[in-house]
Scaffold this motif. Structure first.
Motif, PDB file in Angstrom:
ATOM      1  N   THR A  75      63.777  10.781  43.810  1.00 44.89           N
ATOM      2  CA  THR A  75      63.679   9.613  42.934  1.00 44.89           C
ATOM      3  C   THR A  75      62.232   9.405  42.524  1.00 44.89           C
ATOM      4  O   THR A  75      61.319   9.512  43.357  1.00 44.89           O
ATOM      5  N   VAL A  76      62.028   9.110  41.238  1.00 46.56           N
ATOM      6  CA  VAL A  76      60.690   8.821  40.718  1.00 46.56           C
ATOM      7  C   VAL A  76      60.753   7.505  39.941  1.00 46.56           C
ATOM      8  O   VAL A  76      61.519   7.383  38.989  1.00 46.56           O
ATOM      9  N   ILE A  77      59.935   6.531  40.357  1.00 50.90           N
ATOM     10  CA  ILE A  77      59.775   5.285  39.624  1.00 50.90           C
ATOM     11  C   ILE A  77      58.364   5.281  39.050  1.00 50.90           C
ATOM     12  O   ILE A  77      57.381   5.388  39.805  1.00 50.90           O
ATOM     13  N   LEU A  82      50.106   1.577  37.260  1.00 45.77           N
ATOM     14  CA  LEU A  82      50.076   1.799  38.712  1.00 45.77           C
ATOM     15  C   LEU A  82      50.293   3.256  39.063  1.00 45.77           C
ATOM     16  O   LEU A  82      49.601   3.822  39.904  1.00 45.77           O
ATOM     17  N   GLY A  83      51.262   3.883  38.418  1.00 43.02           N
ATOM     18  CA  GLY A  83      51.535   5.288  38.687  1.00 43.02           C
ATOM     19  C   GLY A  83      52.955   5.520  39.161  1.00 43.02           C
ATOM     20  O   GLY A  83      53.843   4.702  38.900  1.00 43.02           O
ATOM     21  N   GLU A  84      53.142   6.610  39.868  1.00 44.93           N
ATOM     22  CA  GLU A  84      54.480   7.023  40.288  1.00 44.93           C
ATOM     23  C   GLU A  84      54.728   6.706  41.755  1.00 44.93           C
ATOM     24  O   GLU A  84      53.871   6.938  42.617  1.00 44.93           O
ATOM     25  N   MET A  85      55.924   6.197  42.019  1.00 43.38           N
ATOM     26  CA  MET A  85      56.415   6.034  43.384  1.00 43.38           C
ATOM     27  C   MET A  85      57.530   7.048  43.567  1.00 43.38           C
ATOM     28  O   MET A  85      58.539   7.007  42.846  1.00 43.38           O
ATOM     29  N   ARG A  86      57.335   7.969  44.485  1.00 43.35           N
ATOM     30  CA  ARG A  86      58.293   9.062  44.681  1.00 43.35           C
ATOM     31  C   ARG A  86      58.917   8.997  46.062  1.00 43.35           C
ATOM     32  O   ARG A  86      58.289   8.573  47.036  1.00 43.35           O
TER      33      ARG A  86
END
Length: 243
Positions: A75-77, A82-86
């Motif tokens: 999953t990638v948000i 801010l950037g990516e939360m993986r």
């Protein structure tokens, strides 16, 4: 006559109500409703894209989530500014990486939820996933009655889901998730079921946790094979694993 009436009354009070369902029957009904033709077993991959929002914080992000057999997910948000939360699971290692905490390998209790979520049998709530199912009452959510069922997962997790009396669909799930900040109670309202590969899947999830609301609205969900490379561990995670 009085004795006969008393005996009859005691039998009626002791007997289960007509049409009453057990927890196992309620969960089995859900499986039949979302997968009436038994097509979930043929799914090899599912990709979902949509939006992730935290309205009170003014956050609007994109989300891409992928799941593939056997037991893999990623999953990638992507949050502007801010950037990516993986987050991912390659079948062995559950991991996360975000701009605030950096790369990390999940501890066993946290990883259990990711492993369960990556299992395709979760789509239909296959009975083999649980060691116990318990009917714990009813609720009314936005005018819709539902049966609350407590699930004890084989992984040791416990969740309480509410299944609509009218449709059989799951409309809420309650969980206590492990995290680096400790245990976090989360309630997810589930709606907008649509057919994907012949299987009904929810397209909207609204979560309440730590006083905040998170909304996931999926705009496209497709079924089909996915590239295995999408689920490989990132270099930073491999380095942590191999220490």
């Amino acid at each position: 006559m009085r004795l006969l009436l008393a005996a009859a009354l005691s039998l009626l009070l002791a007997a289960p109500a007509a049409g009453a369902q057990t927890a196992a029957e309620i969960v089995a009904r859900y499986g039949r409703v979302v997968d009436p033709d038994g097509r979930a077993a043929a799914l090899v991959g599912v990709k979902s894209t949509g939006t992730f929002a935290m309205p009170a914080q003014g956050i609007q992000a994109t989300i891409v989530s992928m799941q593939a057999r056997p037991h893999r997910m990623a999953t990638v948000i992507t949050v502007p500014g801010l950037g990516e939360m993986r987050q991912g699971f390659d079948g062995t290692t559950a991991w996360a990486n975000d701009p605030l905490q950096g790369p990390r390998i999940m501890m066993p209790a946290e990883a259990a939820g990711v492993r369960d979520g990556s299992d395709f049998r979760t789509i239909t709530r296959d009975a083999a996933l649980f060691t116990a199912l318990e009917l714990v009452g009813e609720a009314e959510l936005d005018g819709e009655r539902c049966h609350r069922v407590r699930h004890t997962w084989a992984s040791g997790r416990v969740t309480t889901d509410c299944y609509s009396v009218a449709t059989g669909l799951m409309i809420e799930s309650q969980d206590v998730q492990e995290s680096p900040q400790g245990k976090i109670a989360i309630t997810v309202r589930i709606s907008d079921y649509r057919a994907v590969g012949g299987v009904l899947m929810p397209h909207r999830m609204v979560s309440q946790m730590m006083g905040a609301t998170q909304e996931i609205t999926l705009t496209e969900v497709t079924a089909g094979a996915l590239d295995a490379a999408l689920f490989e561990l990132p270099p930073a995670i491999k380095a942590l694993r191999d220490r």
